[in-house]
Design a protein around this motif. Sequence first.
Motif, mmCIF file in Angstrom:
data_model
loop_
_atom_site.group_PDB
_atom_site.id
_atom_site.type_symbol
_atom_site.label_atom_id
_atom_site.label_comp_id
_atom_site.label_asym_id
_atom_site.label_seq_id
_atom_site.Cartn_x
_atom_site.Cartn_y
_atom_site.Cartn_z
ATOM 1 N N PRO A 202 48.304 43.860 33.234
ATOM 2 C CA PRO A 202 47.137 44.658 33.492
ATOM 3 C C PRO A 202 47.458 45.066 34.948
ATOM 4 O O PRO A 202 47.608 44.319 35.811
ATOM 5 C CB PRO A 202 45.996 43.792 33.182
ATOM 6 N N PRO A 203 46.905 46.301 35.072
ATOM 7 C CA PRO A 203 46.617 46.875 36.410
ATOM 8 C C PRO A 203 45.849 46.096 37.446
ATOM 9 O O PRO A 203 44.732 45.434 37.066
ATOM 10 C CB PRO A 203 46.077 48.534 36.165
ATOM 11 N N LEU A 204 45.890 46.165 38.707
ATOM 12 C CA LEU A 204 45.320 45.358 39.588
ATOM 13 C C LEU A 204 43.579 45.744 39.319
ATOM 14 O O LEU A 204 43.422 46.838 39.400
ATOM 15 C CB LEU A 204 45.744 45.371 40.902
ATOM 16 N N PHE A 205 42.714 44.841 39.489
ATOM 17 C CA PHE A 205 41.360 45.061 39.346
ATOM 18 C C PHE A 205 40.578 44.450 40.819
ATOM 19 O O PHE A 205 41.085 43.532 41.078
ATOM 20 C CB PHE A 205 40.543 44.037 38.374
ATOM 21 N N GLU A 206 40.255 45.437 41.302
ATOM 22 C CA GLU A 206 39.473 45.218 42.778
ATOM 23 C C GLU A 206 38.197 44.353 42.355
ATOM 24 O O GLU A 206 37.349 44.821 42.093
ATOM 25 C CB GLU A 206 39.280 46.421 43.206
ATOM 26 N N THR A 207 38.417 42.990 42.751
ATOM 27 C CA THR A 207 37.317 42.207 42.553
ATOM 28 C C THR A 207 36.248 42.488 43.475
ATOM 29 O O THR A 207 36.415 42.550 44.910
ATOM 30 C CB THR A 207 37.461 40.715 42.778
ATOM 31 N N LYS A 208 35.002 42.661 43.171
ATOM 32 C CA LYS A 208 33.823 42.739 44.159
ATOM 33 C C LYS A 208 32.659 41.563 43.688
ATOM 34 O O LYS A 208 32.638 41.223 42.676
ATOM 35 C CB LYS A 208 33.234 44.373 44.030
#
Length: 356
Positions: A202-208
């Motif tokens: 999966p594409p990178l998910f920017e964790t916030k």
Amino acid sequence: MSQRRAFIKAMLTSAIATSLFSNISNANAAPKASINPDVKSQIKPKRLKAGDTIGLITPSSNTREDEEIHFAIDVLKSFGFKVKQGKYIFERKGYLAGSDKNRAWDVNNMFEDKSVDGIFCLRGGYGSPQILPYLDYELIAKNPKALIGYSDITALLNAIYARTGLVTFHGPIAKQNFTEYTLKSFKDILFNPKANIDLGTPPLFETKEGQAEKDNRLTLINQGVAHGQLIGGNLSLMVKLIGTPFEPDYTNKILFLEDVEEAPYRVDGMLTHLKISGRLDKLAGIVFGKCTDCTATGNSLSIEEVIKERLGDLNIPVLKGLMIGHIDDIATIPVGAMAKLDATNKRLILTETAVS
């Protein structure tokens, strides 16, 4: 004596008529599949590049409007490709893109045409299994080219690999805009081929703070590591190939699956068919990508529950959730190429280049 002569005359007339009918029937029959069904050798098509000529065909269904075909041509031209249209690309016959023989003719012709470097399918839909008996597998093996598509095209991809050993590509269709993810996966496989790259991660998910990846999660069903050539695609099409001369050999393969708009009980039924037919017992590993819009209602099992129920007791690695299926961010997966499934670490790795 006259009665005997009349009887003999009647018998001869019947025999001649039967012979003529048989000849007519044979003339209209589909040719038998060629190439040794036990073919072992792998054939890699050449890599693609800007300036190549791409054949555009419609082996299954067609678009509703001609302008969608012109849109697909423009998408291909954006890569720097020249586009050669199939002779029957604008034909429509209900849910089919013309007759079985005409759709097969376009496939054969694109492989035979020396000016064509690769072949893209306009779309999936329905109908590719019907053309399999009309394909010239000897011709295809002698003129290897990249064939790209997904969904209903699954039957075409696996049949050609099974009959010839040619690596084919479960990837984007021509009538779609490529997302950044789709474009990178496509070019990593077909333009700038690499080995030891992740497939379908999966594409990178920017964790916030307060956020985590929700849509593209990977689910471990069975731990372990497996090595093998890739086969698969759309689940319903893989089931349709069972028992036909166009079914790939499942022995020591890594099977990847996906589907769309199927109720969980139907996915259950298809996985059960693969299981009780003995196909799953032969595998080295299984990857189930996305089941798009496969919604559970009422007292239905979920897709996750179905996969755990049907595949969880297999003594092989099983991983769910890679970017394979009817989704915008679609990975290009080479059918027939060697891969490593590391289910424990949630990775599918291409271990060789898929093109020459």
